[in-house]
Structures are given as C-alpha cells and as structure tokens.
Write a protein that holds these residues in place. Structure first.
Motif, short mmCIF file in Angstrom:
data_model
loop_
_atom_site.label_atom_id
_atom_site.label_comp_id
_atom_site.label_asym_id
_atom_site.label_seq_id
_atom_site.Cartn_x
_atom_site.Cartn_y
_atom_site.Cartn_z
N VAL A 1 0.83 -1.20 0.00
CA VAL A 1 0.00 0.00 0.00
C VAL A 1 0.87 1.25 0.00
O VAL A 1 2.04 1.22 0.38
N ALA A 2 0.27 2.36 -0.44
CA ALA A 2 0.89 3.68 -0.30
C ALA A 2 0.30 4.29 0.96
O ALA A 2 -0.91 4.23 1.19
N MET A 3 1.17 4.87 1.78
CA MET A 3 0.75 5.38 3.07
C MET A 3 1.18 6.84 3.22
O MET A 3 2.29 7.20 2.86
N ALA A 4 0.26 7.66 3.73
CA ALA A 4 0.56 9.06 4.03
C ALA A 4 0.64 9.20 5.54
O ALA A 4 -0.11 8.55 6.28
N GLU A 5 1.56 10.05 6.01
CA GLU A 5 1.72 10.28 7.44
C GLU A 5 1.63 11.77 7.75
O GLU A 5 1.81 12.61 6.86
N GLY A 6 1.36 12.08 9.01
CA GLY A 6 1.31 13.47 9.45
C GLY A 6 -0.01 14.12 9.07
O GLY A 6 -1.02 13.44 8.87
N PRO A 7 -0.03 15.46 8.95
CA PRO A 7 -1.27 16.18 8.64
C PRO A 7 -1.91 15.74 7.32
O PRO A 7 -3.12 15.78 7.17
#
Length: 93
Positions: A60-66
């Motif tokens: 999967v592609a994952m985004a972190e933070g805001p």
C-alpha cells in the motif's frame, strides 16, 4: 508518501466518535524497494486508517502526518497515518 505492507488489523473496544466505521490496519513500512518481494521482515509497525479496503499482505501507499487526515476534511479525525492506495505493481527503472 511511503510504501508499506499490511500485516494485521486493529480492533478497538472504545474509540473517538469520529472513528465510527473506521478500519485500522497494522502496516510495516518497507525500508527499500528490494523488500517488495520479501516476506514481512520485522520492521517498525504503524497503525494506519484504511481508506481503500486493503487486505492482509497487500502493498500500500501510506501518508503520514497532517496529510493523512486531509482526504477526510472538513471532518476532524485523530489519525497520524492513512492508507491512500493499494499498489498492484511497482516498476522502478
């Protein structure tokens, strides 16, 4: 954005009201692109909000933070990581 592998699911007994209907996954960030074909290797485990309906062992592609909560605006959700895409194939030249 980072590439990770889904290694499990998190079940909550109690949760913030904004988390109703959420699916949380345990993911392991891949250290290098060479780890795509390797089995789970025991890296750092991150709990991520699943926006895509991923399954066990999916890349999967994952985004972190805001940026992780950005797709859920204007709703305020207490998350720090989210799965934003299920990767079928990764090609690096």
């Amino acid at each position: 954005m980072k590439i990770a592998r889904v290694i499990g699911t998190v079940t909550l007994a109690r949760m913030h009201p904004a988390m109703q209907g959420a699916r949380l996954r345990c993911v392991e960030q891949l250290a290098t692109i060479d780890d795509l074909d390797q089995p789970v290797y025991g890296g750092e485990t991150i709990v991520a909000w699943d926006l895509c309906g991923s399954g066990l062992d999916d890349c999967v592609a994952m985004a972190e933070g805001p940026e992780a909560a950005q797709p859920l605006k204007p709703r305020t959700v207490p998350i720090d990581a989210s799965i934003v895409a299920v990767l079928d194939h990764v090609d690096v030249d």
